[in-house]
Design an enzyme around this catalytic site. Structure first.
Site, PDB file in Angstrom:
ATOM      1  N   LYS A 178       0.713  -0.968  -0.017  1.00 18.24           N
ATOM      2  CA  LYS A 178      -0.093  -0.107  -0.005  1.00 18.24           C
ATOM      3  C   LYS A 178       0.846   1.315   0.012  1.00 18.24           C
ATOM      4  O   LYS A 178       1.961   1.122   0.410  1.00 18.24           O
ATOM      5  CB  LYS A 178      -0.925   0.042   1.152  1.00 18.24           C
ATOM      6  CG  LYS A 178      -0.496   0.328   2.692  1.00 18.24           C
ATOM      7  CD  LYS A 178      -1.252   0.680   3.565  1.00 18.24           C
ATOM      8  CE  LYS A 178      -0.803   1.013   4.819  1.00 18.24           C
ATOM      9  NZ  LYS A 178      -0.352   2.312   5.083  1.00 18.24           N
ATOM     10  N   ASP A 207      -1.969  -5.649   2.831  1.00 22.65           N
ATOM     11  CA  ASP A 207      -2.367  -4.875   3.780  1.00 22.65           C
ATOM     12  C   ASP A 207      -1.893  -5.565   5.264  1.00 22.65           C
ATOM     13  O   ASP A 207      -2.769  -6.632   5.665  1.00 22.65           O
ATOM     14  CB  ASP A 207      -3.993  -4.640   3.901  1.00 22.65           C
ATOM     15  CG  ASP A 207      -4.425  -3.599   4.941  1.00 22.65           C
ATOM     16  OD1 ASP A 207      -3.511  -3.471   5.705  1.00 22.65           O
ATOM     17  OD2 ASP A 207      -5.541  -3.051   4.718  1.00 22.65           O
ATOM     18  N   HIS A 208      -1.172  -5.214   5.832  1.00 18.92           N
ATOM     19  CA  HIS A 208      -0.480  -5.999   6.941  1.00 18.92           C
ATOM     20  C   HIS A 208      -1.592  -6.001   8.248  1.00 18.92           C
ATOM     21  O   HIS A 208      -1.219  -7.067   8.898  1.00 18.92           O
ATOM     22  CB  HIS A 208       0.758  -5.330   7.404  1.00 18.92           C
ATOM     23  CG  HIS A 208       0.869  -4.031   8.314  1.00 18.92           C
ATOM     24  ND1 HIS A 208       0.794  -2.990   7.531  1.00 18.92           N
ATOM     25  CD2 HIS A 208       0.790  -3.839   9.684  1.00 18.92           C
ATOM     26  CE1 HIS A 208       0.566  -1.884   8.601  1.00 18.92           C
ATOM     27  NE2 HIS A 208       0.538  -2.551   9.640  1.00 18.92           N
ATOM     28  N   LYS A 212      -2.811  -9.450  11.264  1.00 17.54           N
ATOM     29  CA  LYS A 212      -2.836  -9.573  12.722  1.00 17.54           C
ATOM     30  C   LYS A 212      -3.680 -10.745  13.313  1.00 17.54           C
ATOM     31  O   LYS A 212      -4.714 -11.031  12.778  1.00 17.54           O
ATOM     32  CB  LYS A 212      -3.126  -8.247  13.089  1.00 17.54           C
ATOM     33  CG  LYS A 212      -2.173  -7.073  12.840  1.00 17.54           C
ATOM     34  CD  LYS A 212      -2.706  -5.879  13.442  1.00 17.54           C
ATOM     35  CE  LYS A 212      -1.471  -4.854  12.996  1.00 17.54           C
ATOM     36  NZ  LYS A 212      -0.278  -4.951  13.984  1.00 17.54           N
ATOM     37  N   GLU A 246      -2.267   6.040  17.004  1.00 16.93           N
ATOM     38  CA  GLU A 246      -0.817   5.947  16.907  1.00 16.93           C
ATOM     39  C   GLU A 246      -0.436   7.129  17.675  1.00 16.93           C
ATOM     40  O   GLU A 246      -0.856   8.037  17.775  1.00 16.93           O
ATOM     41  CB  GLU A 246      -0.297   6.098  15.538  1.00 16.93           C
ATOM     42  CG  GLU A 246      -0.902   4.737  14.609  1.00 16.93           C
ATOM     43  CD  GLU A 246      -0.146   5.171  13.300  1.00 16.93           C
ATOM     44  OE1 GLU A 246       0.841   4.351  12.868  1.00 16.93           O
ATOM     45  OE2 GLU A 246      -0.603   6.022  12.446  1.00 16.93           O
ATOM     46  N   ASP A 265      -3.503   7.106   4.051  1.00 19.34           N
ATOM     47  CA  ASP A 265      -2.631   6.013   4.568  1.00 19.34           C
ATOM     48  C   ASP A 265      -3.331   5.043   5.429  1.00 19.34           C
ATOM     49  O   ASP A 265      -2.815   4.087   5.680  1.00 19.34           O
ATOM     50  CB  ASP A 265      -1.750   7.187   5.635  1.00 19.34           C
ATOM     51  CG  ASP A 265      -0.779   6.338   6.216  1.00 19.34           C
ATOM     52  OD1 ASP A 265      -0.029   5.713   5.443  1.00 19.34           O
ATOM     53  OD2 ASP A 265      -0.572   6.386   7.528  1.00 19.34           O
ATOM     54  N   HIS A 270      -6.691  -0.017   5.831  1.00 15.88           N
ATOM     55  CA  HIS A 270      -6.873  -0.813   7.268  1.00 15.88           C
ATOM     56  C   HIS A 270      -8.356  -0.626   7.708  1.00 15.88           C
ATOM     57  O   HIS A 270      -8.907  -1.741   8.165  1.00 15.88           O
ATOM     58  CB  HIS A 270      -5.793   0.174   8.219  1.00 15.88           C
ATOM     59  CG  HIS A 270      -4.517  -0.110   7.688  1.00 15.88           C
ATOM     60  ND1 HIS A 270      -3.887  -1.172   7.044  1.00 15.88           N
ATOM     61  CD2 HIS A 270      -3.440   0.478   8.483  1.00 15.88           C
ATOM     62  CE1 HIS A 270      -2.675  -0.882   7.047  1.00 15.88           C
ATOM     63  NE2 HIS A 270      -2.482   0.098   7.576  1.00 15.88           N
TER      64      HIS A 270
END
Length: 521
Positions: A178, A207-208, A212, A246, A265, A270
Site C-alpha cells: 500500500k 495490507d499488513h 494480525k 498511533e 494512509d 486498514h
C-alpha cells in the site's frame, strides 16, 4: 474474569479441523525484493522471513534476491540483513544463530536501475542461476518494497523481461504494498498496468493489518461460534466503533505524508478492511474468492457520501505541539518536509452507514490519527440497551451497554462487557469483563508477526488475506467524495488537536449529536 482454552475435545480428531490447524511449508521458491536496502526490508521483511525459518516454515533451498540501486554486493547484503535481524531483540529470529547461517546462504544481491531493461535481463539470468544452485524450481515471488511511483515501472520491466512467468513450469507471484493508488482514478490505472502483465490470481495486494492475529480471529469468533450470530445485526447492535490510534508522529516521512494524509494512509485500507470483516455475511466456504466476494458486497453497500453531508459525518484534524511520555513534541507543521501552512489531515473520524438487511440504521464510527494518547487499535461492537430495566431507577442510571471488544494491538485479545451484581445485601450492579488474551490463554510470549503470516500465505498461493482488484476500487469509491472535498478545502473545516490527546473536540461532537460517545481506550 479470564477465558482459558478448552482441550481434549472429541472433535479434535475431525480431519477438517486438523487440516485447518496444520501449518504447511511452501514449495521451494525465490523471493525477489525490489527496494532491498530500504527500511521495510530491514524492519519487516527479512526479520519475518528469518522468523518463518526459525519455525520450520521456509522450504529447503529458499532464496532471497535483493534488488536496489545501492552499490552493495552479496556479502554487504548479508551483513546488513544480519544486523537488521539482530536489532529485533528478544525474538527467536534474533537469537537463532544457526538458523541465520542457513538463511544467509540463500541471500543474493543485484545492483540495478529499475528503468533499464538490461538490468531485468540480468535479474532473469541471476534467477536461473539461483534455481540451479538452490533447487527453487523456477518459483518466484516479486515484492515491491519501493515508493508507489515506481510500481508501474517495475511491473512493466518484469513484463518485458518475461519474468511474469515462472521458469521451467514454476509459478510467479507479485506482492504490491500500500498505498495502491492515491484515489479511484490512479488505483484503476495501476490495476490496468498490473493486469497487462500479471493475472489477478498472481497478484497479492498486501495490507499488513489483515495478518494480525486478532483480525483473523474476528472471522473465527463470528463464524465458528453459534451464540453470536443471532445477535450480530441491527436488532441487537446499537453501533460499532473502529479505532486505530498511533502515539507517534510521521516518523521522518513528511514527504510521503504530505501527499497521503490520514485517509489514504489508514482509512482506504486498514479501517475499511476491518469494517468489512465486522459487517460481511458468512461466505460459502473459506476459499479466497468466497471471503473477498462478501467483503466487496459490504463496500458496495456503504451509503454514498454526499458532499453537502460531509460536515455532519466527517471530521478532519491536524496535531499541534504537545507532549508524549512527558516530553514535548512538535506539531505537524513543524515536522521535517512539511509545509509551514500544510492542511494535510493527520486525524479523521467518519460516520458510515451500511445499507443492507443486516445493518440498516447501525452507524459505524471510524477514527484514526497520529500523535494520539497511546498506540491502541480496537473494534468495539456496542449492543443496544435492554428494552426494560427491572431493577429500578438507580440501576437504570448505573447500567452500561454490553460491548464485545476485539483488541488488535498492542494487547491482542477479545473481551465481553456485561452487567453483574455487586456482592452484598443491596441489589447493585457493576459492569465486568470476560477477557481472553493470547498471552494468558495460550502462554504465548510472541505472536507471529503480520508479515510472517502474509509472506507465508503468498508463498502457499493463499490469497484470502490479500485484497482483490474490485475490492481496492470499491474502497476508493467509498472515500472518493471525501477526498475530493478535503483536497480542495484548504483551511476550511480543518480542526486541530494537541499531540498526546485523543483528537479534536469536533470528533467527540460527531458522536454526541447521535447521543453516543467514543469509548475510553
Amino acid at each position: 474474569m479470564k477465558v482459558s482454552p478448552v482441550t481434549g475435545s472429541a472433535s479434535d480428531t475431525n480431519p477438517l479441523r486438523a487440516g485447518l490447524r496444520r501449518e504447511r511449508v511452501p514449495d521451494p521458491c525465490t523471493m525477489i525484493i525490489f527496494g532491498a536496502t530500504g527500511d521495510l526490508t530491514r524492519r519487516k521483511l527479512v526479520p519475518s522471513l528469518v522468523g518463518l525459518g526459525a519455525k520450520g516454515l521456509l522450504p529447503g533451498g529458499f532464496a532471497v534476491v535483493g534488488v536496489s540501486r545501492s552499490s552493495w554486493n552479496d556479502e554487504r547484503f548479508r551483513r546488513e540483513m544480519r544486523d537488521a535481524v539482530a536489532e529485533e531483540e528478544g525474538t527467536p529470529a534474533a537469537s537463532n544463530a544457526a538458523g541465520w547461517e542457513e538463511f544467509a546462504a540463500g541471500l543474493r544481491y543485484l545492483q540495478g536501475d529499475f528503468t533499464r531493461d538490461e538490468d531485468y535481463r540480468r535479474l532473469a539470468a541471476l534467477l536461473d542461476r539461483v534455481d540451479a544452485d538452490r533447487g527453487t524450481g523456477g518459483n518466484r515471488v516479486f515484492y515491491l518494497a519501493v515508493p508507489p511511483s515506481l510500481y508501474p515501472t517495475i511491473i512493466e520491466g518484469l513484463g518485458r523481461a518475461g519474468l511474469q512467468r515462472g521458469a521451467g513450469g514454476g509459478w510467479a507471484r507479485i506482492i504490491i504494498e500500500k498505498p495502491f493508488g492515491r484515489d479511484l482514478a490512479t488505483a484503476c490505472a495501476l490495476n490496468q498496468v498490473v493486469m497487462s502483465v500479471f493475472r489477478e490470481a498472481q497478484t497479492y495486494r498486501i495490507d499488513h493489518y489483515l495478518g494480525k492475529e486478532t483480525v483473523q480471529n474476528l472471522l473465527v469468533l463470528r463464524f465458528a461460534n453459534t451464540f453470536l450470530e443471532p445477535t450480530w445485526n441491527r436488532h441487537y447492535i446499537d453501533h460499532v466503533q473502529i479505532t486505530v490510534a498511533e502515539d507517534i508522529g510521521i516518523a521522518g516521512r513528511g514527504g510521503y505524508y504530505e501527499e497521503a494524509g490520514v485517509l489514504r494512509d489508514m482509512f482506504q485500507n486498514h479501517l475499511l478492511q476491518l469494517l468489512c470483516l465486522v459487517a460481511m455475511e458468512a461466505p460459502v466456504d473459506f476459499a479466497a474468492d468466497a471471503v473477498r466476494d462478501e467483503k466487496v458486497k459490504v463496500l458496495r453497500a456503504i451509503r454514498p457520501i454526499e458532499t453537502a453531508e460531509i460536515p455532519h459525518l466527517a471530521v478532519r484534524a491536524q496535531y499541534q505541539a504537545g507532549s508524549r511520555a512527558g516530553r514535548p513534541v512538535p506539531g505537524y507543521r513543524e515536522e521535517d518536509e512539511v509545509a509551514p501552512a500544510s492542511t494535510t489531515p493527520t486525524f479523521a473520524a467518519l460516520r458510515l452507514m451500511v445499507d443492507n438487511w443486516r445493518w440498516e440504521g447501525v452507524p459505524f464510527y471510524l477514527r484514526s490519527g497520529k500523535r494520539m494518547t497511546k498506540k491502541d487499535s480496537e473494534i468495539a461492537v456496542v449492543y443496544r440497551a435492554v428494552p426494560h430495566v427491572l431493577f429500578g431507577p438507580e440501576a437504570r442510571a448505573e447500567m452500561v451497554p454490553n460491548v464485545i471488544t476485539l483488541r488488535i494491538q498492542p494487547d491482542e485479545g477479545i473481551s465481553l462487557k456485561f452487567e453483574a451484581k455487586l456482592p452484598g445485601l443491596a441489589l447493585r450492579m457493576r459492569p465486568v469483563n470476560m477477557d481472553f488474551s493470547y498471552g494468558s490463554s495460550f502462554g504465548l510470549l510472541e505472536l507471529p508477526s503480520a508479515y510472517e503470516r502474509l509472506l507465508l500465505d503468498c508463498m502457499l498461493g493463499e490469497a484470502t488475506l490479500f485484497t482483490r482488484r474490485d475490492e481496492v476500487e470499491a474502497a476508493w469509491s467509498v472515500l472518493a467524495p471525501l477526498l475530493s472535498a478535503w483536497d480542495g478545502a484548504g483551511q476550511d473545516g480543518l480542526a486541530f488537536y494537541e499531540a498526546g490527546t485523543w483528537g479534536p473536540a469536533e470528533a467527540d461532537a460527531l458522536l454526541q449529536k447521535d447521543g453516543r460517545r467514543w469509548r475510553r481506550l
